[in-house]
Motif scaffolding. Structure first.
Motif, PDB file in Angstrom:
ATOM      1  N   ALA A 164      -9.378  11.285  -7.677  1.00 51.84           N
ATOM      2  CA  ALA A 164     -10.306  11.435  -6.550  1.00 51.84           C
ATOM      3  C   ALA A 164     -11.192  10.196  -6.387  1.00 51.84           C
ATOM      4  O   ALA A 164     -11.438   9.735  -5.275  1.00 51.84           O
ATOM      5  N   VAL A 165     -11.681   9.665  -7.505  1.00 53.30           N
ATOM      6  CA  VAL A 165     -12.497   8.447  -7.457  1.00 53.30           C
ATOM      7  C   VAL A 165     -11.690   7.304  -6.857  1.00 53.30           C
ATOM      8  O   VAL A 165     -12.160   6.569  -5.983  1.00 53.30           O
ATOM      9  N   GLY A 166     -10.454   7.156  -7.323  1.00 50.55           N
ATOM     10  CA  GLY A 166      -9.602   6.093  -6.813  1.00 50.55           C
ATOM     11  C   GLY A 166      -9.314   6.248  -5.334  1.00 50.55           C
ATOM     12  O   GLY A 166      -9.292   5.261  -4.585  1.00 50.55           O
ATOM     13  N   TRP A 167      -9.135   7.486  -4.919  1.00 54.70           N
ATOM     14  CA  TRP A 167      -8.835   7.736  -3.510  1.00 54.70           C
ATOM     15  C   TRP A 167     -10.015   7.333  -2.627  1.00 54.70           C
ATOM     16  O   TRP A 167      -9.843   6.701  -1.605  1.00 54.70           O
ATOM     17  N   VAL A 168     -11.224   7.723  -3.024  1.00 48.23           N
ATOM     18  CA  VAL A 168     -12.414   7.349  -2.258  1.00 48.23           C
ATOM     19  C   VAL A 168     -12.556   5.826  -2.233  1.00 48.23           C
ATOM     20  O   VAL A 168     -12.869   5.233  -1.197  1.00 48.23           O
ATOM     21  N   TYR A 169     -12.309   5.192  -3.364  1.00 49.23           N
ATOM     22  CA  TYR A 169     -12.421   3.734  -3.444  1.00 49.23           C
ATOM     23  C   TYR A 169     -11.434   3.065  -2.491  1.00 49.23           C
ATOM     24  O   TYR A 169     -11.776   2.107  -1.784  1.00 49.23           O
ATOM     25  N   VAL A 170     -10.203   3.548  -2.479  1.00 49.42           N
ATOM     26  CA  VAL A 170      -9.182   2.972  -1.610  1.00 49.42           C
ATOM     27  C   VAL A 170      -9.567   3.123  -0.147  1.00 49.42           C
ATOM     28  O   VAL A 170      -9.416   2.188   0.647  1.00 49.42           O
ATOM     29  N   ARG A 171     -10.063   4.276   0.210  1.00 48.68           N
ATOM     30  CA  ARG A 171     -10.450   4.499   1.604  1.00 48.68           C
ATOM     31  C   ARG A 171     -11.548   3.526   2.039  1.00 48.68           C
ATOM     32  O   ARG A 171     -11.570   3.070   3.179  1.00 48.68           O
ATOM     33  N   ARG A 172     -12.427   3.211   1.132  1.00 45.42           N
ATOM     34  CA  ARG A 172     -13.572   2.366   1.492  1.00 45.42           C
ATOM     35  C   ARG A 172     -13.261   0.873   1.422  1.00 45.42           C
ATOM     36  O   ARG A 172     -13.960   0.071   2.045  1.00 45.42           O
ATOM     37  N   THR A 173     -12.256   0.482   0.669  1.00 46.14           N
ATOM     38  CA  THR A 173     -12.031  -0.945   0.442  1.00 46.14           C
ATOM     39  C   THR A 173     -10.690  -1.486   0.941  1.00 46.14           C
ATOM     40  O   THR A 173     -10.574  -2.687   1.193  1.00 46.14           O
ATOM     41  N   LEU A 174      -9.676  -0.639   1.048  1.00 49.51           N
ATOM     42  CA  LEU A 174      -8.341  -1.156   1.338  1.00 49.51           C
ATOM     43  C   LEU A 174      -7.755  -0.666   2.658  1.00 49.51           C
ATOM     44  O   LEU A 174      -6.609  -0.980   2.979  1.00 49.51           O
ATOM     45  N   ALA A 175      -8.507   0.115   3.417  1.00 47.41           N
ATOM     46  CA  ALA A 175      -8.002   0.573   4.708  1.00 47.41           C
ATOM     47  C   ALA A 175      -8.007  -0.603   5.688  1.00 47.41           C
ATOM     48  O   ALA A 175      -8.919  -1.420   5.707  1.00 47.41           O
ATOM     49  N   GLY A 176      -6.960  -0.694   6.475  1.00 50.85           N
ATOM     50  CA  GLY A 176      -6.920  -1.717   7.517  1.00 50.85           C
ATOM     51  C   GLY A 176      -6.671  -3.128   7.025  1.00 50.85           C
ATOM     52  O   GLY A 176      -7.120  -4.091   7.641  1.00 50.85           O
ATOM     53  N   THR A 177      -5.944  -3.282   5.927  1.00 52.29           N
ATOM     54  CA  THR A 177      -5.678  -4.631   5.415  1.00 52.29           C
ATOM     55  C   THR A 177      -4.569  -5.327   6.186  1.00 52.29           C
ATOM     56  O   THR A 177      -4.420  -6.545   6.105  1.00 52.29           O
ATOM     57  N   GLY A 178      -3.762  -4.562   6.898  1.00 51.39           N
ATOM     58  CA  GLY A 178      -2.663  -5.155   7.646  1.00 51.39           C
ATOM     59  C   GLY A 178      -1.383  -5.269   6.856  1.00 51.39           C
ATOM     60  O   GLY A 178      -0.347  -5.673   7.384  1.00 51.39           O
ATOM     61  N   ASN A 179      -1.421  -4.905   5.571  1.00 50.03           N
ATOM     62  CA  ASN A 179      -0.220  -4.946   4.744  1.00 50.03           C
ATOM     63  C   ASN A 179       0.501  -3.600   4.812  1.00 50.03           C
ATOM     64  O   ASN A 179      -0.106  -2.568   5.071  1.00 50.03           O
ATOM     65  N   SER A 180       1.803  -3.607   4.536  1.00 51.60           N
ATOM     66  CA  SER A 180       2.569  -2.371   4.561  1.00 51.60           C
ATOM     67  C   SER A 180       2.187  -1.496   3.368  1.00 51.60           C
ATOM     68  O   SER A 180       1.736  -1.979   2.327  1.00 51.60           O
ATOM     69  N   HIS A 181       2.383  -0.186   3.538  1.00 56.36           N
ATOM     70  CA  HIS A 181       2.109   0.743   2.443  1.00 56.36           C
ATOM     71  C   HIS A 181       2.967   0.403   1.222  1.00 56.36           C
ATOM     72  O   HIS A 181       2.515   0.497   0.083  1.00 56.36           O
ATOM     73  N   LEU A 182       4.203   0.026   1.463  1.00 57.97           N
ATOM     74  CA  LEU A 182       5.109  -0.287   0.358  1.00 57.97           C
ATOM     75  C   LEU A 182       4.624  -1.503  -0.415  1.00 57.97           C
ATOM     76  O   LEU A 182       4.617  -1.507  -1.652  1.00 57.97           O
ATOM     77  N   ALA A 183       4.205  -2.542   0.278  1.00 63.74           N
ATOM     78  CA  ALA A 183       3.727  -3.749  -0.387  1.00 63.74           C
ATOM     79  C   ALA A 183       2.459  -3.475  -1.184  1.00 63.74           C
ATOM     80  O   ALA A 183       2.300  -3.942  -2.322  1.00 63.74           O
ATOM     81  N   MET A 184       1.548  -2.698  -0.601  1.00 59.08           N
ATOM     82  CA  MET A 184       0.303  -2.373  -1.293  1.00 59.08           C
ATOM     83  C   MET A 184       0.573  -1.524  -2.532  1.00 59.08           C
ATOM     84  O   MET A 184      -0.006  -1.731  -3.594  1.00 59.08           O
ATOM     85  N   SER A 185       1.465  -0.555  -2.388  1.00 53.99           N
ATOM     86  CA  SER A 185       1.772   0.324  -3.508  1.00 53.99           C
ATOM     87  C   SER A 185       2.461  -0.420  -4.639  1.00 53.99           C
ATOM     88  O   SER A 185       2.139  -0.251  -5.812  1.00 53.99           O
ATOM     89  N   GLY A 186       3.450  -1.253  -4.276  1.00 53.93           N
ATOM     90  CA  GLY A 186       4.141  -2.023  -5.303  1.00 53.93           C
ATOM     91  C   GLY A 186       3.199  -2.960  -6.033  1.00 53.93           C
ATOM     92  O   GLY A 186       3.279  -3.118  -7.257  1.00 53.93           O
ATOM     93  N   SER A 187       2.275  -3.566  -5.296  1.00 51.68           N
ATOM     94  CA  SER A 187       1.302  -4.472  -5.915  1.00 51.68           C
ATOM     95  C   SER A 187       0.354  -3.713  -6.824  1.00 51.68           C
ATOM     96  O   SER A 187       0.002  -4.188  -7.916  1.00 51.68           O
ATOM     97  N   GLN A 188      -0.048  -2.537  -6.382  1.00 51.43           N
ATOM     98  CA  GLN A 188      -0.948  -1.717  -7.192  1.00 51.43           C
ATOM     99  C   GLN A 188      -0.290  -1.324  -8.511  1.00 51.43           C
ATOM    100  O   GLN A 188      -0.890  -1.423  -9.581  1.00 51.43           O
ATOM    101  N   LEU A 189       0.965  -0.897  -8.438  1.00 56.88           N
ATOM    102  CA  LEU A 189       1.679  -0.523  -9.658  1.00 56.88           C
ATOM    103  C   LEU A 189       1.895  -1.733 -10.563  1.00 56.88           C
ATOM    104  O   LEU A 189       1.829  -1.623 -11.797  1.00 56.88           O
ATOM    105  N   LEU A 190       2.153  -2.886  -9.969  1.00 53.17           N
ATOM    106  CA  LEU A 190       2.340  -4.103 -10.759  1.00 53.17           C
ATOM    107  C   LEU A 190       1.066  -4.431 -11.538  1.00 53.17           C
ATOM    108  O   LEU A 190       1.118  -4.773 -12.734  1.00 53.17           O
ATOM    109  N   LEU A 191      -0.070  -4.318 -10.886  1.00 48.60           N
ATOM    110  CA  LEU A 191      -1.345  -4.577 -11.563  1.00 48.60           C
ATOM    111  C   LEU A 191      -1.620  -3.536 -12.642  1.00 48.60           C
ATOM    112  O   LEU A 191      -2.118  -3.857 -13.722  1.00 48.60           O
ATOM    113  N   GLY A 192      -1.292  -2.273 -12.343  1.00 54.40           N
ATOM    114  CA  GLY A 192      -1.483  -1.229 -13.342  1.00 54.40           C
ATOM    115  C   GLY A 192      -0.616  -1.465 -14.567  1.00 54.40           C
ATOM    116  O   GLY A 192      -1.042  -1.233 -15.707  1.00 54.40           O
TER     117      GLY A 192
END
Length: 339
Positions: free
Chosen positions: A181-209
């Protein structure tokens, strides 16, 4: 990647060719994959320490998404600021909750872990009230919150000393859901509207994790002396299917039937997790477990109400359940209903 889950406004998803397989079948497959994730965690921890299970899950899940990115020739996000936010999202939506669920299942049944995962929308509602000024509480949602946490107490058998459940393991599972839930709120406030595809953002997030876990795991564990086949296959399936392939399924569902319908998978995950734990692992349950789980789901549904979904953003990439707009296993930052 939550919840992910598993939980907003209609995300801007590019047009996709309608798949040959009916969306209802893919919805059922996604429910089964995420529901069985808790069983796979339990089996994996029989041979590997929790951090190793989590690292393996992240490695295999990331490999799937990176491979798809390469095939589609999609670029990774650019900008240090975006990558910094993705690193924080990876911690709260992947590394921390994945690890906590793995540690929790050392002492609690996979059925209980799956039900605790369903509390993410409840935590998400509390946090959204505090952190999102546009998300005001309503009487319906407050009632849902109360009902949901009453369901948690029912599952735990609070009137009889928590039915012998391990308090530490239970708390870790609940904190894991809070982390989504914390992560979800954070994402909504910081990463919405970046212009990148969902797939690219998700793959990058998993790579960092994965990078985060790769740095931490060697500090607290020793290299496994053996690699039993069944636990190894469980970790592989948990990552490749429960984290990588499941995201692709959810992405397709959101594109085809919309985030609201896709998010309904949240309510099937604890049902599948409970059935898997009882039928496959032989875990025992008492009447208060299914009854309490039903109450939790009713409360979670009420907290969602009728809300507008946020725009584009990152994928929750929980690998587990997508999570609801209010809060996993790790959905899309514009999709959640998670789990």
């Amino acid at each position: 990647m939550g919840r992910s889950g598993p939980e907003t406004g209609s995300p801007s998803v590019p047009p996709v060719r309608r798949p040959a397989v009916d969306w209802r079948i893919r919805f059922a497959v996604l429910s089964l994959i995420w529901g069985f994730s808790f069983l796979l965690i339990k089996v994996g921890t029989q041979a590997y320490v929790p951090l190793q299970v989590t690292l393996g899950r992240m490695v295999f899940g990331t490999a799937v998404l990176i491979a798809v990115l390469a095939v589609r020739r999609e670029r990774m996000p650019r900008g240090a600021r975006t990558w910094g936010h993705l690193a924080v999202a990876a911690f709260f939506l992947n590394g921390l909750p994945f690890s906590l669920f793995a540690y929790a299942e050392l002492t609690i049944p996979s059925t209980l872990a799956g039900i605790c995962n369903a509390t993410t929308p409840l935590w998400g509602m509390v946090l959204s009230i505090v952190a999102l000024s546009e998300d005001r509480p309503t009487r319906r949602r407050v009632v849902g919150l109360g009902i949901g946490f009453a369901g948690v107490l029912t599952v735990l058998g609070a009137w009889q000393g928590f039915s012998g459940q391990d308090p530490a393991g239970t708390v870790m599972a609940l904190v894991a859901s809070l982390s989504y839930a914390v992560g979800w709120v954070y994402v909504r406030r910081t990463l919405a509207g970046t212009g990148n595809s969902h797939l690219a953002m998700s793959g990058s997030q998993l790579l960092l994790g994965t990078a985060q876990l790769a740095l931490v795991t060697p500090l607290f564990t020793t290299f496994p002396s053996a690699f039993p086949v069944l636990p190894l296959l469980s970790v592989l399936a948990l990552g490749a299917f429960g984290t990588g392939f499941a995201f692709l399924l959810q992405y397709g569902l959101v594109a085809e039937v919309g985030p609201t319908t896709a998010s309904m998978v949240t309510y099937f995950i604890p049902v599948v997790a409970t059935a898997a734990g009882v039928l496959v692992l032989g875990e025992a349950i008492t009447w208060n477990t299914p009854v309490g789980a039903l109450v939790v789901l009713v409360g979670a549904a009420l907290t969602q109400g009728r809300r507008r979904f946020a725009g584009r953003g990152a994928i929750m990439a929980k690998g587990g359940p997508a999570r609801s707009p209010a809060g996993h296993r790790t959905g899309m930052a514009g999709v959640q209903a998670d789990r």
